[in-house]
Write an enzyme that holds these catalytic residues in place. Structure first.
Site, PDB file in Angstrom:
ATOM      1  CB  SER A 158      -0.876  -0.040   1.257  1.00  0.00           C
ATOM      2  OG  SER A 158      -1.543   1.192   1.444  1.00  0.00           O
ATOM      3  CE  LYS A 184      -4.659   0.094   0.434  1.00  0.00           C
ATOM      4  NZ  LYS A 184      -5.292  -0.684   1.520  1.00  0.00           N
ATOM      5  CE  LYS A 186      -3.714   3.850   2.252  1.00  0.00           C
ATOM      6  NZ  LYS A 186      -4.938   3.350   2.882  1.00  0.00           N
ATOM      7  CG  ASP A 211      -7.609   2.538   0.777  1.00  0.00           C
ATOM      8  OD1 ASP A 211      -8.722   3.090   0.904  1.00  0.00           O
ATOM      9  OD2 ASP A 211      -7.030   1.943   1.713  1.00  0.00           O
ATOM     10  CD  GLU A 236      -8.742  -0.691   0.846  1.00  0.00           C
ATOM     11  OE1 GLU A 236      -7.855  -1.021   0.032  1.00  0.00           O
ATOM     12  OE2 GLU A 236      -8.544  -0.666   2.071  1.00  0.00           O
ATOM     13  CG  ASP A 261     -10.417  -0.600   5.215  1.00  0.00           C
ATOM     14  OD1 ASP A 261     -10.729  -0.999   6.346  1.00  0.00           O
ATOM     15  OD2 ASP A 261      -9.273  -0.150   4.979  1.00  0.00           O
ATOM     16  CE  LYS A 285      -7.329  -2.181   6.951  1.00  0.00           C
ATOM     17  NZ  LYS A 285      -7.376  -0.701   6.926  1.00  0.00           N
ATOM     18  N   GLY A 313      -4.236  -4.192   6.305  1.00  0.00           N
ATOM     19  CA  GLY A 313      -3.202  -3.917   7.294  1.00  0.00           C
ATOM     20  C   GLY A 313      -3.417  -2.569   7.943  1.00  0.00           C
TER      21      GLY A 313
END
Ligand code: OSB
Ligand code: MG
Length: 393
Positions: A158, A184, A186, A211, A236, A261, A285, A313
């Protein structure tokens, strides 16, 4: 059912005729805050951090110690929980509930905790420590203990928001060359379409996802549709942390699969999301959903419905990561998880050996009893900012 391994002295005291006690009698709950510097600052749509205050928790019971981690952050940005709220809730409620009577199973512990509303990360921390201990009592690895089927799990990375596109492209190249199976990114308004376009242009065939950590609203539908041309594995959590309804409206307008998430805080919320069509994928998670009890239930629900899941995570230390590895070994975890190498986060992790990612982008699931790593107690001590011990009365 859990089988206790009594030491000889206990057996002598109780007498050999006594039935083998299968319950866990917690004598002490310990909490320890450990500050670990990050190798690089981690920026998301909700802010940037350059050190991670790690919340370790242990329980002492039946002559053994079990370890867990509370994944709450210092500020209530990802969710309302903080390290401060978790300290309070564990100290004043959960520790007492765990120690009030012997515990025979995960389900029993979860039922006791369910009488308290919310505070999932605090509950999860205690559940993690219990499960490490239960698995050790059974002389099984955590993975084996929960029914894991994979010896190694596929992993991704990520990547936080960077100051320049070049810096991001360099990081993408670096982690691909290390073997990571999925990248991934952000994203947030102003760091999204053009950034994704450029990464996709340079890497037409990689597994790529984004995400948003709740950075958009339903008014951004047209904007988000622009992501559809990049063949993303998922987007996400584009909308609010507690939303399911608007996500369903957005998903109906997007080709790209939404993965929730923040919004999935229990198996009930997972079922609602699937029934509403709020997402096509779920990131599990353990901390966010309140522990193994709910994480396993969400896994089972999604497995039955053919919904792929993956392990998220929270910039955990090696202790939380070890639990994530066990969870990700379950059969439904078919997509690469956010379970990167220790060195991706920290100069030095709290476990020995550290977590390493093989060149095929997998991490070995530990096979030793419990969480399967040794703790670097000296380093943990060196980085500790606070210790609290709560003894059974
Ligand atoms: O949204 O998945 C998230 C880290 C902290 C809080 C929330 C998130 C993340 C990550 C990093 O994306 C995942 C990891 O590698 O630990
Ligand atoms: Mg996320």
């Amino acid at each position: 059912m859990v089988r206790a391994m009594r030491n000889l002295q206990e057996i002598a005291e109780v007498g050999y005729a006594a039935p083998l006690d299968t319950r866990v009698t917690v004598e002490r709950v310990g909490m320890r805050l450990v500050r670990l510097p990050l190798t690089e600052a981690f920026e998301t749509s909700f802010g940037s951090i350059d050190t991670r205050l790690i919340f370790l928790i242990w329980i002492e019971a039946n002559g053994l110690t079990g370890w867990g981690e509370v994944v709450a952050a210092e500020e209530p940005r990802y969710s309302y929980e903080t390290i401060g709220t978790a300290l309070h809730v564990i100290r004043d409620y959960l520790a007492q509930a765990a120690m009030s009577n012997p515990v025979a199973s995960l389900e029993e512990l979860a039922a006791r905790f369910a009488t308290f509303k919310g505070h999932n990360m605090a509950k999860a921390g205690v559940e993690l420590a219990f499960m490490d201990l239960f698995a050790r009592m059974n002389d099984k690895s955590l993975s084996e203990f929960i029914g894991g089927t994979r010896a190694k799990v596929p992993v991704g990375v990520s990547l936080g928001i960077q100051t320049t596109l070049d810096a991001l492209l360099q990081r993408v190249d670096k982690f691909l060359s290390l073997g990571y199976q999925r990248i991934k990114l952000k994203i947030m308004p102003g760091w999204d379409i053009e950034v994704v376009r450029e990464v996709r242009r340079r890497h037409p065939n990689i597994l790529l996802s984004v995400d948003a950590n709740t950075a958009y609203t339903l008014a951004d539908v047209e904007h988000l549709k622009a992501l559809d041309e990049f063949d993303l594995l998922m987007i996400e959590q584009p909308l609010d942390h507690d939303d399911l309804v608007d996500h369903a409206k957005l998903q109906a307008n997007l080709k790209t699969s939404i993965c929730l998430d923040e919004s999935i805080t229990s198996v009930r919320r997972a079922r609602h999301a699937l029934d509403l069509g709020s997402c096509r994928l779920i990131n599990i998670k353990i901390g966010r959903v309140g522990g193994y009890s709910q994480a396993l239930a969400i896994h089972d629900l999604c497995y039955k419905r053919g919904i792929p899941v993956w392990c998220g995570g929270m910039l955990e230390s090696g202790i939380g990561r070890a639990h994530n590895l066990a969870l990700a070994s379950l059969p439904g975890f078919s997509l690469p998880g956010d379970i990167s190498a220790s060195s991706r986060y920290f100069h030095h992790d709290v476990i020995v050996p550290e977590v390493e990612v093989a060149s095929d982008g997998t991490v070995d699931v530990p096979v030793r009893p419990g969480l399967g790593f040794d703790l670097d107690l000296e380093y943990i001590e060196k980085c500790t900012e606070l210790v609290e011990r709560i003894d059974r009365v």
